[in-house]
Scaffold this motif. Sequence first.
Motif, PDB file in Angstrom:
ATOM      1  N   GLN A  76       2.239  14.728   1.785  1.00  0.00           N
ATOM      2  CA  GLN A  76       3.503  14.011   2.004  1.00  0.00           C
ATOM      3  C   GLN A  76       4.499  14.292   0.887  1.00  0.00           C
ATOM      4  O   GLN A  76       5.674  14.556   1.147  1.00  0.00           O
ATOM      5  N   ALA A 118      -2.280  13.340   3.905  1.00  0.00           N
ATOM      6  CA  ALA A 118      -2.689  12.965   2.554  1.00  0.00           C
ATOM      7  C   ALA A 118      -1.461  12.843   1.653  1.00  0.00           C
ATOM      8  O   ALA A 118      -0.436  13.490   1.880  1.00  0.00           O
ATOM      9  N   LEU A 119      -1.562  12.019   0.614  1.00  0.00           N
ATOM     10  CA  LEU A 119      -0.415  11.758  -0.250  1.00  0.00           C
ATOM     11  C   LEU A 119       0.162  13.033  -0.849  1.00  0.00           C
ATOM     12  O   LEU A 119       1.384  13.189  -0.928  1.00  0.00           O
ATOM     13  N   GLU A 120      -0.696  13.952  -1.264  1.00  0.00           N
ATOM     14  CA  GLU A 120      -0.175  15.175  -1.877  1.00  0.00           C
ATOM     15  C   GLU A 120       0.594  16.012  -0.870  1.00  0.00           C
ATOM     16  O   GLU A 120       1.581  16.661  -1.219  1.00  0.00           O
ATOM     17  N   LYS A 169      -3.355   8.850  -7.880  1.00  0.00           N
ATOM     18  CA  LYS A 169      -2.851  10.112  -7.344  1.00  0.00           C
ATOM     19  C   LYS A 169      -1.325  10.173  -7.386  1.00  0.00           C
ATOM     20  O   LYS A 169      -0.729  11.236  -7.616  1.00  0.00           O
ATOM     21  N   ILE A 170      -0.671   9.026  -7.164  1.00  0.00           N
ATOM     22  CA  ILE A 170       0.792   8.997  -7.101  1.00  0.00           C
ATOM     23  C   ILE A 170       1.411   9.464  -8.413  1.00  0.00           C
ATOM     24  O   ILE A 170       2.389  10.228  -8.418  1.00  0.00           O
ATOM     25  N   ASN A 219       0.848  -1.201   0.000  1.00  0.00           N
ATOM     26  CA  ASN A 219       0.000   0.000   0.000  1.00  0.00           C
ATOM     27  C   ASN A 219       0.877   1.242   0.000  1.00  0.00           C
ATOM     28  O   ASN A 219       2.108   1.155   0.055  1.00  0.00           O
ATOM     29  N   ALA A 220       0.233   2.398  -0.074  1.00  0.00           N
ATOM     30  CA  ALA A 220       0.976   3.661  -0.210  1.00  0.00           C
ATOM     31  C   ALA A 220       1.192   4.366   1.120  1.00  0.00           C
ATOM     32  O   ALA A 220       1.709   5.489   1.149  1.00  0.00           O
ATOM     33  N   THR A 221       0.862   3.725   2.231  1.00  0.00           N
ATOM     34  CA  THR A 221       0.926   4.385   3.536  1.00  0.00           C
ATOM     35  C   THR A 221       2.296   4.994   3.814  1.00  0.00           C
ATOM     36  O   THR A 221       2.413   6.140   4.263  1.00  0.00           O
ATOM     37  N   GLY A 271      -5.527   0.192  -3.380  1.00  0.00           N
ATOM     38  CA  GLY A 271      -6.161   1.502  -3.386  1.00  0.00           C
ATOM     39  C   GLY A 271      -6.048   2.179  -4.735  1.00  0.00           C
ATOM     40  O   GLY A 271      -5.035   2.828  -5.022  1.00  0.00           O
ATOM     41  N   ASP A 279      -5.269   5.877  -4.674  1.00  0.00           N
ATOM     42  CA  ASP A 279      -3.875   6.178  -4.310  1.00  0.00           C
ATOM     43  C   ASP A 279      -2.965   6.052  -5.526  1.00  0.00           C
ATOM     44  O   ASP A 279      -2.104   6.900  -5.770  1.00  0.00           O
ATOM     45  N   CYS A 321       0.015  -1.923  -5.585  1.00  0.00           N
ATOM     46  CA  CYS A 321      -0.344  -1.005  -4.509  1.00  0.00           C
ATOM     47  C   CYS A 321      -1.859  -1.006  -4.351  1.00  0.00           C
ATOM     48  O   CYS A 321      -2.594  -0.686  -5.285  1.00  0.00           O
TER      49      CYS A 321
END
Length: 584
Positions: free
Chosen positions: A149, A145-147, A185-186, A109-111, A179, A182, A177
């Motif tokens: 980070q 949130a990913l953005e 978005k990556i 996952n992207a955590t 999600g 996610d 990955c």
Amino acid sequence: MHAAQPERCTALGPSGPGLTFPIVREAEFDSFAEQHNARCYEGTRTELLCQIKNWADDPHGEVIFWLNGMAGAGKSTISRTVAEAFANPKDSRLGASFFFKRGEGNRGNATLFFPTIACQLARKIPALEPYVREAVDTDQAIGKALEVQFDKLILQPLSRIQHAMAVMVVIDALDECDGEMDVRKIIPLLAQATKILSVRLRFFITSRPELPIRLGFRNVQGKYENLALHQIPKPTVERDISAFLEHELGRIRDTYNGYALEELGLPQDWPGRDVIQTLTQMAVPLFIFAATICRFVEDAYSDPCTQLKEVLKYQTKTHDSEIDKLDATYLPVLSQLTVGRLDPQMKRSLTEFRDVVGPIVLLAQPLSMSSLARLLDIPLRAVSNTLNPLHSVLSIPSKADLPIRLFHLSFRDFLVDPTKRAGEFWIDETKYHRILFNRCIQLMRQHLKRDICGLQLPGKLRSDVDQQLIDAALPPDAQYACRYWVYHLKESKSSIQDGDPVHIFLTSHLLHWLESLGLLGHITESIAITEDLLNLLDPADASQLSAFLYDAKRLMLSNWQIIDMAPLQVQLERMLDDARGPYP
């Protein structure tokens, strides 16, 4: 083996005790988990590797190189080869790598994706340290949130570097990955690296061409280079697979002749050009076929000639589609489990296979053979006997306390395919997730209790607790149960209601469970786990459990930092008095 404490970035803070934060060390290309996985055989993939190097060398090249291809086409082998080449001291451009792997905890996952990348970049570029430290300490970027980070941990720190340099980041198996949102978005976040002026950042990404990834790339047109492995000319792929087969089967021949009776040795030209050519045609374009059948032929308990004949029986099934090629990859291995057996024996063998291999391919994180035996409540010898014929599709260590891993995710995909291509070996995902959930609940009931490590002092810091003490109280199978019991419940497509096993477990062991997660360094996961439970509530019959879970969630949100620091602080049970009876 234990999985108690998450790996932490320790590259930072040379001027003092330093700031640390959680990362996924095993996702790095040169980690212990990745060390034995294949690199491209010398003399193969030469044109492709040259193309990748030319892209990386081009100062005006695109930010992203996306290599996509079907399961088993050799993408991860290429990724490891690329990462190793750029990590070589003669080049030294590799800044970071992340090899996603479904079913291996946070590698799936992207955590912790961006924190792991940021940690490696800080090791590579010491000047980044104060900026990453600021993002973690002041901005609390971890867990955002990913953005956020990406901006705080990578984009802003790199933008503040003054000296020009080229840095490569290798990201493998993005399709693994979890999600979809996610993943989508990556990709556009990585494309924002064009904003960085001094550091020339490049991302080499591999994946299957699945819809979420294609949608992610739709919004970054003009910022990436794309190559599909099926676009590589067939003669080139044939040449590379043929070279691999000739080398590996030659090595198998020489090894076998080293211990076989002279009269039973294999001829020096074994298996012959015609067989190599047949196997090549069966394999193209799937390198996983070539690798798997070589492991199958090399089986220590069998004669290579006999094993090879079994593979060749499937040559007529490899002409129609790549799906048929995957069938021909795995069916020769699996058919050995039932060949020559009478009906009762065959049924028993199939049941034993499904009861052991089913959980292995569905685990959220790999377990050792001994931990798996305890989790499933099956004798260790029975697990070992079931796995003995499967060394060509599963990485099975010689020691019972090391994790069992899949060589390739396509084996899992093949077994759980709802079209039942695996036939009698088909694994019913829903059924075995339910079995794993039930066993996790049982294990936690057996192990969890108040002050499980006998610390006695509620103020005792987790950092002061000896890891051996934690592992003795919570062996790996119990650790696994604490982290993933709700994952298996969710994947079993079940709902929960008042008075059911989940309700009974939580009313007796909620604080015990939170204390254990605190000791294991995973208390933050309790919030998302509770959210999952709330989403599984039966709206018609879960009023008491619903109220209980909402109160539990408030407790976790308010106190997770305290529990993370000193797990016995969870004994502040008065916060739950309105939701349940006295704490046991």
